[in-house]
Design an enzyme around this catalytic site. Structure first.
Site: not given
Length: 280
Positions: A33, A146, A178, A202
């Protein structure tokens, strides 16, 4: 006005979007996505988002049914069809429908879907900052992709909300990686530090924008790991992301960061980010 979706290669009302119960997105989270920010009716950092999307689908061996130029045009048409000015475009692609077996099916057709959502800029949290908590990062080792497999992030985010915090900061054996849906940066002695863009985080589009803006502003940047202990001793901290932009973190695990208010470097980067937003 009925919401318009992009389904495969055409714009269609939501009531005409039909996803098979055998879609591998349901069975395995077998898909990718991307979330595009829209400011003043325009896509933001489009090329960077597609670069990341292409990296993910290539790794998953899922073929996009449309090329990037055609898909960009469809997303722009989707924005116009729904009259979106400020918000996001959510797009996902799954491997498609097939009998439930773990191996990649030979005849499945990828399913692409996208929609728009109105979303105001997060002025309150950007002005006041948020509290955060820390948690062990027990996710898989390909966080640079992702994918639709977000349950660990969802559970961690809910834990933060349950504890009155705005987000969770992940760490692996004490090394900060993160957040649940954003990247984390700290500032010490005027230097911005953030985890390197490897497989453990990411590669945030807003992260890249902020690092670029920092360099343009003459703010030193170090892409190197730091520990939870170093974060707690930082002068400032902030998160970056498509929906959070540049949001200060004013406390972690109940301990104030710096003096407990958004810092000067964070404010400079917020102002610089404002200049990167497309005008009407």
């Amino acid at each position: 006005m009925q919401q318009i979706y992009l389904y495969q290669d055409r714009l269609t009302p939501l009531t005409e979007v039909h996803i098979s119960p055998e879609d591998r997105g349901y069975y395995f989270g077998d898909g990718a996505y991307e979330v595009f920010r829209v400011y003043n009716g325009k896509l933001y950092e489009t090329e960077a988002h597609f670069t990341r999307l292409n990296k993910t689908v290539d790794a998953l061996r899922i073929h996009l049914p449309l090329g990037q130029p055609a898909l960009t045009q469809r997303l722009e048409e989707l924005i116009q069809a729904n009259g979106l000015q400020d918000g996001i475009v959510y797009m996902q692609i799954t491997r498609g429908a097939a009998a439930r077996v773990h191996a990649f099916p030979s005849g499945a057709e990828p399913v692409l879907m996208a929609y728009t959502q109105t979303l105001a800029r997060p002025y309150a949290s950007m002005e006041q900052g948020i509290a955060a908590i820390t948690a062990d990062d027990i996710r898989w080792l390909r966080c640079d992709l992702k994918t639709l497999n977000l349950l660990p992030n969802v559970m961690a985010k809910q834990t933060a909300i349950d504890r009155g915090a705005g987000d969770v900061i992940f760490h692996r054996s004490g090394t900060v990686t993160e957040c649940s849906s954003s990247n984390i940066m700290m500032v010490k002695n005027g230097v911005v530090r953030t985890h390197p863009a490897n497989n453990l985080i990411l590669h945030g589009v807003t992260r890249a924008v902020v690092l670029r803006l920092a360099q343009a502003e003459g703010i030193p940047v170090q892409e190197m790991p730091f520990t939870v202990e170093e974060l707690l001793e930082a002068d400032e901290a902030f998160i970056t992301g498509t929906t959070v932009e540049v949001t200060p973190v004013t406390s972690v695990d109940g301990k104030p960061i710096g003096d407990g208010s958004p810092g000067a470097v964070t404010r400079r980067l917020q102002q610089a980010f404002d200049t990167s937003i497309p005008t009407a």
